[in-house]
Write a protein that holds these residues in place. Structure first.
Motif, PDB file in Angstrom:
ATOM      1  N   ALA A   1     -10.715 -66.769  41.692  1.00  0.00           N
ATOM      2  CA  ALA A   1     -10.094 -67.023  43.108  1.00  0.00           C
ATOM      3  C   ALA A   1     -10.992 -67.688  44.238  1.00  0.00           C
ATOM      4  O   ALA A   1     -10.774 -68.604  44.624  1.00  0.00           O
ATOM      5  CB  ALA A   1      -9.364 -65.903  43.885  1.00  0.00           C
ATOM      6  N   ALA A   2     -12.379 -66.941  43.908  1.00  0.00           N
ATOM      7  CA  ALA A   2     -13.402 -67.496  44.966  1.00  0.00           C
ATOM      8  C   ALA A   2     -13.628 -68.940  44.430  1.00  0.00           C
ATOM      9  O   ALA A   2     -13.837 -69.916  45.221  1.00  0.00           O
ATOM     10  CB  ALA A   2     -14.636 -66.806  44.702  1.00  0.00           C
TER      11      ALA A   2
ATOM     12  N   ARG B   1     -26.964 -78.494  50.904  1.00  0.00           N
ATOM     13  CA  ARG B   1     -27.882 -77.874  51.071  1.00  0.00           C
ATOM     14  C   ARG B   1     -27.628 -76.297  51.239  1.00  0.00           C
ATOM     15  O   ARG B   1     -28.165 -75.523  50.661  1.00  0.00           O
ATOM     16  CB  ARG B   1     -28.896 -78.044  52.428  1.00  0.00           C
ATOM     17  CG  ARG B   1     -29.665 -79.171  52.233  1.00  0.00           C
ATOM     18  CD  ARG B   1     -31.081 -79.149  53.353  1.00  0.00           C
ATOM     19  NE  ARG B   1     -30.233 -79.285  54.657  1.00  0.00           N
ATOM     20  CZ  ARG B   1     -29.782 -80.472  55.098  1.00  0.00           C
ATOM     21  NH1 ARG B   1     -29.876 -81.547  54.528  1.00  0.00           N
ATOM     22  NH2 ARG B   1     -29.259 -80.540  56.409  1.00  0.00           N
ATOM     23  N   HIS B   2     -26.482 -76.092  51.898  1.00  0.00           N
ATOM     24  CA  HIS B   2     -25.825 -74.826  52.141  1.00  0.00           C
ATOM     25  C   HIS B   2     -25.668 -74.251  50.862  1.00  0.00           C
ATOM     26  O   HIS B   2     -26.044 -72.961  50.514  1.00  0.00           O
ATOM     27  CB  HIS B   2     -24.438 -74.696  53.060  1.00  0.00           C
ATOM     28  CG  HIS B   2     -24.662 -74.794  54.362  1.00  0.00           C
ATOM     29  ND1 HIS B   2     -25.505 -73.787  55.008  1.00  0.00           N
ATOM     30  CD2 HIS B   2     -24.302 -75.428  55.567  1.00  0.00           C
ATOM     31  CE1 HIS B   2     -25.340 -73.726  56.347  1.00  0.00           C
ATOM     32  NE2 HIS B   2     -24.700 -74.968  56.600  1.00  0.00           N
ATOM     33  N   LEU B   3     -24.909 -74.809  49.940  1.00  0.00           N
ATOM     34  CA  LEU B   3     -24.662 -74.595  48.464  1.00  0.00           C
ATOM     35  C   LEU B   3     -25.992 -74.194  47.888  1.00  0.00           C
ATOM     36  O   LEU B   3     -25.878 -73.208  47.001  1.00  0.00           O
ATOM     37  CB  LEU B   3     -23.820 -75.574  47.874  1.00  0.00           C
ATOM     38  CG  LEU B   3     -22.478 -75.766  48.506  1.00  0.00           C
ATOM     39  CD1 LEU B   3     -21.633 -76.891  47.671  1.00  0.00           C
ATOM     40  CD2 LEU B   3     -21.403 -74.502  48.238  1.00  0.00           C
TER      41      LEU B   3
ATOM     42  N   ASP C   1     -17.945 -61.500  54.301  1.00  0.00           N
ATOM     43  CA  ASP C   1     -17.534 -61.934  53.030  1.00  0.00           C
ATOM     44  C   ASP C   1     -17.805 -63.483  52.710  1.00  0.00           C
ATOM     45  O   ASP C   1     -17.542 -64.303  53.891  1.00  0.00           O
ATOM     46  CB  ASP C   1     -15.947 -61.737  52.844  1.00  0.00           C
ATOM     47  CG  ASP C   1     -15.893 -60.184  52.540  1.00  0.00           C
ATOM     48  OD1 ASP C   1     -16.670 -59.583  52.391  1.00  0.00           O
ATOM     49  OD2 ASP C   1     -14.222 -59.717  52.505  1.00  0.00           O
ATOM     50  N   PRO C   2     -18.086 -63.990  51.452  1.00  0.00           N
ATOM     51  CA  PRO C   2     -18.104 -65.151  51.496  1.00  0.00           C
ATOM     52  C   PRO C   2     -16.893 -66.273  51.701  1.00  0.00           C
ATOM     53  O   PRO C   2     -15.858 -65.456  51.325  1.00  0.00           O
ATOM     54  CB  PRO C   2     -18.751 -65.596  49.899  1.00  0.00           C
ATOM     55  CG  PRO C   2     -18.659 -64.070  49.459  1.00  0.00           C
ATOM     56  CD  PRO C   2     -18.306 -63.261  50.225  1.00  0.00           C
ATOM     57  N   PHE C   3     -16.866 -67.150  52.222  1.00  0.00           N
ATOM     58  CA  PHE C   3     -15.734 -67.872  52.315  1.00  0.00           C
ATOM     59  C   PHE C   3     -14.596 -67.268  53.362  1.00  0.00           C
ATOM     60  O   PHE C   3     -13.472 -67.729  53.376  1.00  0.00           O
ATOM     61  CB  PHE C   3     -14.990 -68.348  50.956  1.00  0.00           C
ATOM     62  CG  PHE C   3     -15.837 -69.296  50.026  1.00  0.00           C
ATOM     63  CD1 PHE C   3     -16.282 -70.433  50.264  1.00  0.00           C
ATOM     64  CD2 PHE C   3     -16.200 -68.565  49.004  1.00  0.00           C
ATOM     65  CE1 PHE C   3     -17.146 -71.283  49.533  1.00  0.00           C
ATOM     66  CE2 PHE C   3     -17.387 -69.292  47.940  1.00  0.00           C
ATOM     67  CZ  PHE C   3     -17.577 -70.437  48.321  1.00  0.00           C
ATOM     68  N   PHE C   4     -15.216 -66.561  53.981  1.00  0.00           N
ATOM     69  CA  PHE C   4     -13.972 -66.010  55.050  1.00  0.00           C
ATOM     70  C   PHE C   4     -14.623 -66.786  56.368  1.00  0.00           C
ATOM     71  O   PHE C   4     -15.532 -66.695  56.842  1.00  0.00           O
ATOM     72  CB  PHE C   4     -14.304 -64.534  55.348  1.00  0.00           C
ATOM     73  CG  PHE C   4     -13.321 -64.151  56.477  1.00  0.00           C
ATOM     74  CD1 PHE C   4     -11.959 -63.990  56.254  1.00  0.00           C
ATOM     75  CD2 PHE C   4     -14.064 -63.677  57.575  1.00  0.00           C
ATOM     76  CE1 PHE C   4     -11.430 -63.567  57.167  1.00  0.00           C
ATOM     77  CE2 PHE C   4     -13.083 -63.347  58.823  1.00  0.00           C
ATOM     78  CZ  PHE C   4     -11.778 -63.294  58.570  1.00  0.00           C
ATOM     79  N   SER C   5     -13.311 -67.269  56.907  1.00  0.00           N
ATOM     80  CA  SER C   5     -13.628 -68.326  57.958  1.00  0.00           C
ATOM     81  C   SER C   5     -12.341 -68.199  58.771  1.00  0.00           C
ATOM     82  O   SER C   5     -11.208 -68.294  58.207  1.00  0.00           O
ATOM     83  CB  SER C   5     -14.057 -69.682  57.732  1.00  0.00           C
ATOM     84  OG  SER C   5     -13.774 -70.417  58.819  1.00  0.00           O
ATOM     85  N   THR C   6     -12.366 -68.184  60.320  1.00  0.00           N
ATOM     86  CA  THR C   6     -11.289 -68.335  60.903  1.00  0.00           C
ATOM     87  C   THR C   6     -11.010 -69.500  61.529  1.00  0.00           C
ATOM     88  O   THR C   6      -9.988 -69.855  62.265  1.00  0.00           O
ATOM     89  CB  THR C   6     -11.169 -67.345  62.048  1.00  0.00           C
ATOM     90  OG1 THR C   6     -12.390 -67.420  62.741  1.00  0.00           O
ATOM     91  CG2 THR C   6     -11.005 -65.947  61.609  1.00  0.00           C
TER      92      THR C   6
ATOM     93  N   GLY D   1     -21.602 -69.285  56.292  1.00  0.00           N
ATOM     94  CA  GLY D   1     -22.713 -69.062  57.123  1.00  0.00           C
ATOM     95  C   GLY D   1     -23.347 -67.448  57.251  1.00  0.00           C
ATOM     96  O   GLY D   1     -24.218 -67.109  56.736  1.00  0.00           O
ATOM     97  N   LEU D   2     -22.407 -66.605  57.313  1.00  0.00           N
ATOM     98  CA  LEU D   2     -22.606 -65.069  57.537  1.00  0.00           C
ATOM     99  C   LEU D   2     -23.065 -64.468  56.229  1.00  0.00           C
ATOM    100  O   LEU D   2     -23.796 -63.697  56.224  1.00  0.00           O
ATOM    101  CB  LEU D   2     -21.326 -64.356  58.414  1.00  0.00           C
ATOM    102  CG  LEU D   2     -21.279 -64.594  60.002  1.00  0.00           C
ATOM    103  CD1 LEU D   2     -20.204 -64.071  60.387  1.00  0.00           C
ATOM    104  CD2 LEU D   2     -22.682 -64.346  60.623  1.00  0.00           C
ATOM    105  N   SER D   3     -21.952 -64.960  55.479  1.00  0.00           N
ATOM    106  CA  SER D   3     -22.557 -64.434  53.993  1.00  0.00           C
ATOM    107  C   SER D   3     -23.737 -64.776  53.592  1.00  0.00           C
ATOM    108  O   SER D   3     -24.584 -63.652  52.901  1.00  0.00           O
ATOM    109  CB  SER D   3     -21.497 -64.846  52.975  1.00  0.00           C
ATOM    110  OG  SER D   3     -21.824 -64.632  51.718  1.00  0.00           O
ATOM    111  N   ILE D   4     -24.415 -66.009  53.699  1.00  0.00           N
ATOM    112  CA  ILE D   4     -25.632 -66.513  53.258  1.00  0.00           C
ATOM    113  C   ILE D   4     -26.564 -65.723  54.156  1.00  0.00           C
ATOM    114  O   ILE D   4     -27.502 -65.114  53.603  1.00  0.00           O
ATOM    115  CB  ILE D   4     -25.750 -67.949  53.509  1.00  0.00           C
ATOM    116  CG1 ILE D   4     -24.829 -68.554  52.290  1.00  0.00           C
ATOM    117  CG2 ILE D   4     -27.030 -68.250  53.297  1.00  0.00           C
ATOM    118  CD1 ILE D   4     -24.710 -70.036  52.318  1.00  0.00           C
TER     119      ILE D   4
END
Ligand code: ADP
Length: 630
Positions: free
Chosen positions: A399-400, A457-459, A570-575, A585-588
């Motif tokens: 899923a991720a 770069r993020h990745l 959580d990774p890929f959690f965004s509003t 961002g926060l996950s990293i």
């Protein structure tokens, strides 16, 4: 578990039944009867023995009494015959009327009586008249008295020996009379009589308990060591005996009575006499001997009370002994019974215990097997859970991956499509010779490429090396760099970053570039959140707290909703809308801070907005070249 006392498993001994009680009573009664019979037979035997002793003693006494009587009689037996030969006597009988001869005879008789110790000596004529007597000078002189009625006279006058015991009619004293014929010239002319006194013998027999009596041929007691039975018969007299007694005037005017007595015979041939005197009843054991020549019966009567008492004592002693033995036996029996009961009780308790152990063991075995089953089920469930988890992880991963692919394809496709448009437009502008327009489009394309570069770069940060060496990093320097990087953004948003670092040279253990990346991330998020807010101030504070350093970034935005709080790292959690945020961002940042050995938390302060708290280990300042080395 409470158990009632009537429970069947109760090991207490059963109460004796009514039937058992009845049986015990019967046994007790039989035992009592047996003991009574035994006591009676022992008593009878003991009585025979004590009676035997009594009789032996009585016989000894009897022998002595008889011997003394015989001795006394024997002393005088021959004397009358001898005295009858005397001249004084013979002369008197030849001339009975001669007073001188009477006087001489009287004196002679008195002297002889004194010498012999006889009571009286007297001479009687053929017709029974007393011619001379030893007591001629006494008030109750026999001289002149006629005693022809006495048997001793009759026997002697007929030539025989006269023997008689009687109470003197003149003297009123008991005496034994020896009569002998006085033969002068072949003719019996008279009788010489010696009367002896037996009182002395009687006195010698004195005894407190024994009775010694002598009975005449008619059965009348004439000698007795106790006077109360004198001149009494021990059994009622028959008519012959009464007549003979009367005729011989043996007891003169004395009244002949009867002793109130009952004769009986006890086992073992013992003669018993139960006599009542003065209202008291006394039992005697009789021993008797016949004195044939005198016609007397000597009787010794021994009271049996002592012998009976002795026999009773023997019985009592035996019964006591028997009782003691019985009691000891009873105690032993009771002890044994108690012991047997205790053993039975113990056995019952043991059996009950064993039964309980078996029951408990069975219960435990059941519980054990249930537990085993449960454990097996748990293991199976766990295995299933693990499988499911693995499946879920796999599904999550997919899923991720899908989510990431979708986000990435969106993030890349959009600028790619836009870049393509810009490139095509730039081509058209160049054909038309509108270089400026074409250049602007190319500028857009470059912007797109830069954006894609940022994303990549993020990745790349996902593939970071978490164990890179950490150093002391100046917080102020890092904040400054972040501020420089985001300067245009802050200005564009009209936001103000208020920085407070205390102490100013505060250093933390971290990697300078990565820490800067975290700060940029947090600042970007804060700027995003306060885009529409009235208060666009951002407060960044850093201070030391023991070994740690606390970095807080507070904004005045809407804060983080509760449902978002749980998933914010959580990774890929965004509003944020598509194209605006990747949710990385926060996950990293979270992972970076964790690599530094610190923590990253978010909270909504009461005064509003959101506050991100970075807790890092405090450190000494490091060289700037070290920061560059990361
Ligand atoms: P992105 O910024 O790409 O959405 P992040 O991981 O950086 O991804 O942020 C995740 C989410 O956290 C954001 O979409 C936003 O909803 C929320 N968030 C982050 N910072 C703040 C903030 N300062 N105020 C309110 N919400 C925030």
């Amino acid at each position: 578990m409470p158990t009632s006392p009537a429970a069947p498993s109760d090991p207490s001994p059963p109460r004796p039944s009514r039937r058992a009680v009845g049986r015990s009573a019967l046994v007790g009664m039989i035992a009592l009867i047996v003991v009574a019979l035994m006591a009676w037979s022992i008593y009878a035997r003991a009585l025979q023995m004590t009676f035997g002793d009594l009789r032996e003693r009585g016989e000894n006494t009897l022998r002595l009494a008889e011997a003394s009587l015989r001795g006394q009689l024997a002393r005088f037996e021959r004397l009358p015959g001898l005295l009858a030969e005397e001249r004084a006597v013979r002369s008197l009988l030849l001339a009975p009327g001669d007073q001188a001869l009477v006087g001489l005879a009287n004196l002679y008789l008195r002297e002889t009586a004194r010498r012999l110790g006889a009571s009286d000596i007297y001479v009687m004529s053929r017709d029974g008249l007393t011619l001379a007597a030893s007591n001629f000078d006494q008030p109750h002189s026999f001289v002149g008295g006629n005693f022809a009625f006495r048997p001793y006279f009759r026997d002697a006058i007929n030539g025989g020996e006269g023997r008689f015991f009687a109470l003197g009619t003149t003297s009123n004293k008991r005496g034994y009379y020896f009569g002998a014929p006085v033969d002068v010239g072949g003719i019996v002319r008279g009788v010489l009589v010696i009367k002896i006194d037996l009182d002395e013998i009687e006195m010698a027999w004195a005894s407190n308990d024994l009775r010694i009596v002598v009975m005449d041929p008619e059965g009348i007691v004439f000698l007795s060591n106790r006077p109360d039975w004198l001149f009494r018969a021990l059994a009622p007299l028959g008519p012959d005996e009464a007549r003979r007694t009367r005729e011989t005037r043996r007891y003169a005017n004395a009244e002949v009575g009867v002793v109130q007595a009952v004769w009986s015979e006890a086992q073992g041939g013992f003669s018993l006499l139960q006599a009542t005197a003065d209202g008291t009843e006394t039992e005697y054991l009789l021993t008797q001997a016949e004195m044939a020549d005198a016609g007397w019966t000597v009787i010794v009567l021994s009271p049996t009370a002592g012998a009976r008492q002795q026999a009773l004592l023997v019985v009592a002693a035996l019964l006591l002994g028997l009782g003691a033995v019985g009691f000891a036996g009873l105690i032993v029996w009771l002890r044994r019974r108690q012991l047997a009961e205790r053993i039975a009780l113990q056995a019952a308790t043991q059996a009950q215990l064993e039964r309980r152990v078996v029951e408990r063991t069975a219960e435990l075995a059941a519980v054990n097997s249930a537990l085993r089953q449960e454990v097996e089920e748990r293991i199976a469930t766990e295995a299933r859970l693990r499988d499911t988890q693995a499946e879920l992880v796999q599904a999550g991963k997919l899923a991720a991956l899908g989510q990431m692919s979708a986000a990435l394809s969106h993030e890349f496709n959009q600028p790619l499509a836009a870049a393509r448009n810009y490139a095509e437009n730039a081509g058209v502008y160049l054909e038309r010779g509108q270089v400026a327009e074409a250049e602007r489009n190319i500028g857009h394309i470059i912007g797109m490429i830069e954006r894609m570069g940022r994303i990549s770069r993020h990745l790349r940060n996902f593939a970071r090396k978490p164990h890179q060496k950490l150093r002391g990093v100046s917080v102020a320097a890092v904040v400054q760099e972040a501020q420089d990087l985001l300067g245009w953004r802050l200005a564009q948003a009209g936001a103000e970053l208020i920085v407070e670092i205390e102490p100013v040279d505060l250093c933390v253990t971290a990697g300078a570039v990565r820490l800067q990346q975290v700060l940029v991330n947090l600042l970007t998020n804060a700027l995003d959140a306060t885009e529409d807010a009235a208060d666009r101030r951002l407060h960044l504070s850093a201070r030391r707290q023991g070994d740690m350093a606390l970095l807080c970034l507070r904004d005045h935005g809407p804060g983080v909703p509760d449902q978002v709080l749980a998933r914010i790292f959580d990774p890929f959690f965004s509003t944020k809308g598509v194209g605006k945020g990747l949710g990385l961002g926060l996950s990293i940042s979270y992972n970076i801070v964790r690599d530094f050995g610190g923590t990253l938390e978010v909270r909504n302060p009461p005064e509003g907005g959101a506050e991100f708290v970075l807790r890092l280990r405090a450190a000494e300042a490091d060289t700037p070249s070290a920061e560059a080395a990361e």
